[in-house]
Design an enzyme around this catalytic site. Sequence first.
Site, PDB file in Angstrom:
ATOM      1  N   CYS A 200       0.863  -1.188   0.000  1.00  0.00           N
ATOM      2  CA  CYS A 200       0.000   0.000   0.000  1.00  0.00           C
ATOM      3  C   CYS A 200       0.901   1.240   0.000  1.00  0.00           C
ATOM      4  CB  CYS A 200      -0.860  -0.010   1.256  1.00  0.00           C
ATOM      5  SG  CYS A 200      -1.722  -1.550   1.492  1.00  0.00           S
TER       6      CYS A 200
ATOM      7  N   ARG B 155       1.457   2.069  -8.397  1.00  0.00           N
ATOM      8  CA  ARG B 155       1.698   0.800  -7.684  1.00  0.00           C
ATOM      9  C   ARG B 155       0.448  -0.075  -7.655  1.00  0.00           C
ATOM     10  NH1 ARG B 155       5.553   2.118  -3.123  1.00  0.00           N
ATOM     11  NH2 ARG B 155       4.446   0.550  -1.937  1.00  0.00           N
TER      12      ARG B 155
ATOM     13  N   TRP C 274      -3.881  -1.605  -1.053  1.00  0.00           N
ATOM     14  CA  TRP C 274      -3.878  -2.808  -1.882  1.00  0.00           C
ATOM     15  C   TRP C 274      -4.362  -3.888  -0.925  1.00  0.00           C
ATOM     16  CZ3 TRP C 274      -3.012  -4.494  -6.815  1.00  0.00           C
ATOM     17  CH2 TRP C 274      -2.792  -5.852  -6.979  1.00  0.00           C
TER      18      TRP C 274
ATOM     19  N   ASN D 277       0.955  -0.152   6.383  1.00  0.00           N
ATOM     20  CA  ASN D 277       1.437  -1.111   5.375  1.00  0.00           C
ATOM     21  C   ASN D 277       1.945  -2.326   6.125  1.00  0.00           C
ATOM     22  OD1 ASN D 277       0.950   0.461   3.230  1.00  0.00           O
ATOM     23  ND2 ASN D 277       3.071   0.965   2.750  1.00  0.00           N
ATOM     24  N   GLY D 278       1.725  -3.526   5.561  1.00  0.00           N
ATOM     25  CA  GLY D 278       2.247  -4.741   6.170  1.00  0.00           C
ATOM     26  C   GLY D 278       1.123  -5.606   6.700  1.00  0.00           C
TER      27      GLY D 278
ATOM     28  N   GLU E 130       8.739 -22.793 -16.366  1.00  0.00           N
ATOM     29  CA  GLU E 130       8.663 -21.370 -16.014  1.00  0.00           C
ATOM     30  C   GLU E 130       9.891 -20.624 -16.522  1.00  0.00           C
ATOM     31  OE1 GLU E 130       6.391 -19.565 -15.228  1.00  0.00           O
ATOM     32  OE2 GLU E 130       7.291 -17.730 -14.482  1.00  0.00           O
TER      33      GLU E 130
ATOM     34  N   LYS F 257       9.494 -17.405 -19.029  1.00  0.00           N
ATOM     35  CA  LYS F 257      10.082 -16.093 -18.687  1.00  0.00           C
ATOM     36  C   LYS F 257      10.975 -15.609 -19.824  1.00  0.00           C
ATOM     37  CE  LYS F 257       8.172 -14.576 -15.891  1.00  0.00           C
ATOM     38  NZ  LYS F 257       7.075 -15.492 -15.883  1.00  0.00           N
TER      39      LYS F 257
ATOM     40  N   GLU G  34       8.843 -14.720 -23.007  1.00  0.00           N
ATOM     41  CA  GLU G  34       7.980 -13.542 -22.790  1.00  0.00           C
ATOM     42  C   GLU G  34       8.721 -12.230 -23.009  1.00  0.00           C
ATOM     43  OE1 GLU G  34       4.825 -13.221 -19.594  1.00  0.00           O
ATOM     44  OE2 GLU G  34       6.341 -14.520 -18.702  1.00  0.00           O
TER      45      GLU G  34
ATOM     46  N   HIS H 209      13.516 -39.346 -27.319  1.00  0.00           N
ATOM     47  CA  HIS H 209      12.366 -39.831 -28.093  1.00  0.00           C
ATOM     48  C   HIS H 209      12.027 -38.904 -29.251  1.00  0.00           C
ATOM     49  CE1 HIS H 209      11.774 -42.992 -25.201  1.00  0.00           C
ATOM     50  NE2 HIS H 209      11.847 -42.101 -24.215  1.00  0.00           N
TER      51      HIS H 209
ATOM     52  N   LYS I  65      -1.082  -7.799 -18.775  1.00  0.00           N
ATOM     53  CA  LYS I  65      -0.881  -8.289 -17.411  1.00  0.00           C
ATOM     54  C   LYS I  65      -2.024  -9.208 -16.996  1.00  0.00           C
ATOM     55  CE  LYS I  65       1.161  -8.776 -13.543  1.00  0.00           C
ATOM     56  NZ  LYS I  65       2.318  -9.700 -13.533  1.00  0.00           N
TER      57      LYS I  65
END
Length: 611
Positions: A2, A27, A75, A101-102, A483, A487, A490, A506, A606
């Site tokens: 946040c 953000r 957030w 925040n947190g 992954e 990455k 992308e 194979h 996104k």
Amino acid sequence: MCGIVGYVGTQQAAPILLDGLRRLEYRGYDSAGIAVCGDGRLNVRKTKGRLQALAEATHEGADLPGSLGIGHTRWATHGEPNDINAHPHVSRSGKIAVVHNGIIENYVMLREALQAKGYEFISQTDTEVVAQLLDYFYGSCGDIFEAVTQMIHTVEGAYALGIICSDFPDRLIAVRKEAPLLLGYGSDGNYIASDVTALIRHTRDVAYMEDGELAVLDGHGIRVYDRTLCPVHKERHHVDWDIDAAEKGGYPHFMLKEIFEQPRAIREATAARIRDGRVELEDLHMTPEEIRNIGKIYIVACGSSYHVGMVGKYNLERMLRRNVEVCLASEFRYSDPIVGPGDLVIVISQSGETLDTMAALREAKKRGARILSIVNVVGSSIARESDDVLYTWAGPEIAVATTKAYSTQMAVLNLLGLYFGDIMGTVSSELYHEVVQGMLALPDQMEEILAQPGTIHEAAKLFAGQESIFFIGRNLDYALSLEGSLKLKEISYIHSEAYAAGELKHGTISLVEEGTPVVAVGLYEPLFDKAMSNVVEVQARGAHVLALTTEQHREEMERRVPVVLTVPQTQQMLLPQLGVIPLQLLAYYIALERGCDIDKPRNLAKSVTVE
Ligand code: AGP
């Protein structure tokens, strides 16, 4: 995370707060609010949605006169995005306002204790507990600073706090513990902020608070104390970043910033769910009997979230000793899936808005399955339509290529496996303890890997000019390779494929020739020798191998492979949590070498809310 802004000085606070919060909009947030001390009382306005709505509702702050105030962009982590859950939160007396925040890890226990003393709570947030706790302490001591010192000895967790009290209209108090908070020294007042971006227009002279520190700001200066309340001299820094650099916290790209945020993100996703060595999933509403009676288990997702599911398949099957089927959401939704009442469908999504994943969720729900989602965006569509949702608390992820959301999704899935396995009686106490301790050690081990990006940057230069790169691995290493390959594709636009290493012979090995680049992932201990044989197999055809292994196998691998990346040893199910970091950095540095648009890769969004 946040956004926090605070001001005390000679100017009207509200316009300054709104301007600072606007600087934090990039953000991501879902609600906003400000509190100002004026005429001996607190004025508070909070709105769900865009900050502009708050600005219009307060006539750009003109409706809240006063020269002391705090502001917040939220957030959501605990509690849906709405006006009630938005910050600032206000004490029962109406005198104290708090922005935070947190995560307060013991907020449930504290809320119950305050309720027993007659306190009532209107929000679902952990932050409101801080406001009422301050009210309780202030009611007995009559001094807001003293009340704050008592509060911080009571709460547990990570917090950056801004606190004001209408009985002290010239004083702003700030507290920092494991969540960033900085102090701004201005010519017409002083500031606090969670991010230097919020302050740059007003002052570039800042000091960064350390864990455990408290600060008392007034119009003339800032006094800082350590956790023992001894005065602390703070070194001031002159910030010469431009706004764009400040938004990225000094990193060149959001993706790199978010890669480096992973230790904190993992800490926040796990620490609040591990208490005294036990996994506690308070946000899961399945009874032990329901858990023991689960029929089939499906994991459904897209892209990197699907890759989390691939890791999850291996780990959940190991812990639960039952089949786990992982499906691409875009396939599941059209496959007339064999799923029904009693079955559990785990839906994984960072955005919580991916259309294919939402459609798969609805298909499974229509057939009677129970839906448990693992989501980053609180209150998102997938979260709202699930029977249970475990949030990843990774904070806003700005870069299109996911990193910290992937890592925290995996951590939450591992926690779920432990929680289920304990109830099903399929996880031994030894394994349970080993994995829990391994998870608690992850943030520091991640910091260790991130402390040496140079090796990976050098390795990236060797591969940046390639047109196609193979990733190979077995078991968890195969799941991780998926992954690593995505990455790379992308953000660098290099063609890449991830292959189960045992499958090469194979057919695919026909593609391996002199100079073919291959990333060999050899982390998974039980199959390390097989990984080595696959390295030899591709090298025999001329491949140029970059290997990823654990520190304990570095020497053995270096005898065969010129470029070796390593991670510290951990419980084998957690190796992908560490192994993904070098692969993220490898993709990042290759894309950097190729001059690609790293945060906004071509053709990608996104959140994919189309078919
Ligand atoms: C990840 O780097 C990609 N941007 C993409 O594959 C993403 O994981 C996928 O679109 C799923 O998104 P979600 O997690 O928000 O559902």
